[in-house]
Structures are given as structure tokens and as C-alpha cells.
Design an enzyme around this catalytic site. Structure first.
Site, mmCIF file in Angstrom:
data_model
loop_
_atom_site.group_PDB
_atom_site.id
_atom_site.type_symbol
_atom_site.label_atom_id
_atom_site.label_comp_id
_atom_site.label_asym_id
_atom_site.label_seq_id
_atom_site.Cartn_x
_atom_site.Cartn_y
_atom_site.Cartn_z
ATOM 1 N N HIS A 63 84.816 72.313 80.921
ATOM 2 C CA HIS A 63 85.067 73.152 80.556
ATOM 3 C C HIS A 63 85.537 72.636 79.055
ATOM 4 O O HIS A 63 85.497 73.724 78.799
ATOM 5 C CB HIS A 63 86.367 73.173 81.507
ATOM 6 C CG HIS A 63 86.890 73.238 82.951
ATOM 7 N ND1 HIS A 63 87.126 72.065 83.870
ATOM 8 C CD2 HIS A 63 86.034 73.686 84.009
ATOM 9 C CE1 HIS A 63 86.634 73.036 84.952
ATOM 10 N NE2 HIS A 63 86.132 73.940 84.759
ATOM 11 N N LYS B 160 92.525 77.162 98.438
ATOM 12 C CA LYS B 160 91.555 76.443 97.803
ATOM 13 C C LYS B 160 92.508 74.753 97.972
ATOM 14 O O LYS B 160 92.293 73.491 97.961
ATOM 15 C CB LYS B 160 91.577 76.153 96.860
ATOM 16 C CG LYS B 160 90.240 77.203 95.774
ATOM 17 C CD LYS B 160 89.973 76.869 94.672
ATOM 18 C CE LYS B 160 88.271 77.664 94.174
ATOM 19 N NZ LYS B 160 87.432 77.393 92.930
ATOM 20 N N ARG C 157 75.866 75.284 84.794
ATOM 21 C CA ARG C 157 75.957 74.954 85.282
ATOM 22 C C ARG C 157 73.907 74.914 86.418
ATOM 23 O O ARG C 157 73.343 74.451 85.653
ATOM 24 C CB ARG C 157 76.454 73.466 86.737
ATOM 25 C CG ARG C 157 78.124 73.315 85.609
ATOM 26 C CD ARG C 157 78.909 72.775 87.040
ATOM 27 N NE ARG C 157 79.135 73.821 87.719
ATOM 28 C CZ ARG C 157 79.894 73.663 88.943
ATOM 29 N NH1 ARG C 157 80.299 72.940 88.624
ATOM 30 N NH2 ARG C 157 79.905 74.191 89.572
ATOM 31 N N SER D 34 84.829 69.987 88.670
ATOM 32 C CA SER D 34 86.309 69.079 89.984
ATOM 33 C C SER D 34 86.311 68.811 90.897
ATOM 34 O O SER D 34 86.722 67.448 91.240
ATOM 35 C CB SER D 34 87.447 70.642 89.761
ATOM 36 O OG SER D 34 87.369 70.686 88.285
#
Length: 163
Positions: A17, A41, A95, A133
Site C-alpha cells: 500500500h 469483512k 498485484r 493484508s
């Protein structure tokens, strides 16, 4: 003034990030870090904790680059958040190819709702492409070394959170 919005859950903020944030600072005059409030989440860190960690990591970057960096929690549609903060561009980090498939759909939907806001994709630096994460939290939970993946203060916060 060109305003960019970099959205995410940031639970927690990683070196991936911060790499995207630093690079986004070369594209905009003001960067808003949109911290998504996603109750589904079940984040490990509270909204206040996530905002605080992001502010701490971004303050030196703002001073170094001269770009105004603001942290802005949001719970509405991303495109509405972009409008709310005056962003003309949404910054997204990629990514892998699997990220692109999801992001491609999001861009299409966002453009259908507001075609005045562009989306810019920044590829993660090769050193950070595997960092997520979710994986960092799993490594930390299982006692692994997360220092290569997160800023030192975040590693400490994760350690404290997990006991």
C-alpha cells in the site's frame, strides 16, 4: 488541482500500500486515502486504528513529496466517495492478473455511473506483489515474521493485537 482517491480496507496498511501511495503522489496534487468501512469483512483493526496507522505512515510521505495526503473513511459507493472528495482519478494497485479481472469489472461499473472519473492502475513493485493484508494477518496469527511486509509500527500493532 488534480485530486486522486486511493481506496481500500487497509486492514492493516502494508508496504505494498505505501508503495502505491508514494507512487500515486507523483500523479496528483492531493491524494485522498479512502478507508472503506466494510462491516461484512470483519476487520481486525477498528476504523480509528486503521485511520491512525495510515496517517502515521503517510505524514512523512506528504512532507517529502509536497502532496497533500488526507485519510477519509467511507461507507458509500466508491464512485460516490470519489465525487464527495472531488477526485478526478481513482488509483488502484494491481498485484496479479486475478486482481485485474475484478478491477476491470469495477471500472466498467464506475464509468457507467460517472464517466468523468478515470481509474489509473499502478502495478505493485516486484518486491511487494505477493503482499496482501489477509495473508499478513494469517502469517502474524501463526507466529510468522511479518516485518518484510508491513511498516514497523504496523508489525508492532499486529503483535499487540494478537497477543
Amino acid at each position: 488541482m488534480r485530486v486522486g482517491l486511493y481506496p481500500g480496507t487497509f486492514d492493516p496498511i502494508t508496504l505494498g500500500h505505501t508503495d502505491i501511495i508514494r507512487r500515486a503522489c507523483t500523479l496528483v496534487d492531493r491524494l485522498v486515502i479512502g478507508v472503506a468501512i466494510n462491516r461484512d469483512k470483519g476487520p481486525m483493526f477498528t476504523l480509528e486504528d486503521r485511520v491512525s496507522m495510515i496517517e502515521a505512515e503517510c505524514a512523512p510521505m506528504a512532507a517529502e513529496t509536497g502532496v497533500e495526503i488526507e485519510v477519509h473513511p467511507f461507507e458509500n459507493l466508491l464512485i460516490d466517495c470519489a465525487t464527495d472528495v472531488g477526485a478526478s482519478v481513482i488509483i488502484r494497485g494491481l498485484r496479479a492478473v486475478s486482481d485485474f479481472e475484478y478491477e476491470f469489472q469495477m471500472v466498467g461499473m464506475n464509468r457507467a455511473m460517472n464517466d468523468q472519473i478515470e481509474t489509473v492502475f499502478l502495478m505493485a513493485d516486484a518486491h511487494h506483489q505477493a503482499i496482501a493484508s489477509r495473508l499478513v494477518k494469517e502469517i502474524a496469527r501463526l507466529g510468522g515474521d511479518i516485518r518484510p511486509f508491513v511498516p514497523p509500527a504496523v508489525a508492532s500493532a499486529l503483535k499487540d493485537r494478537l497477543g
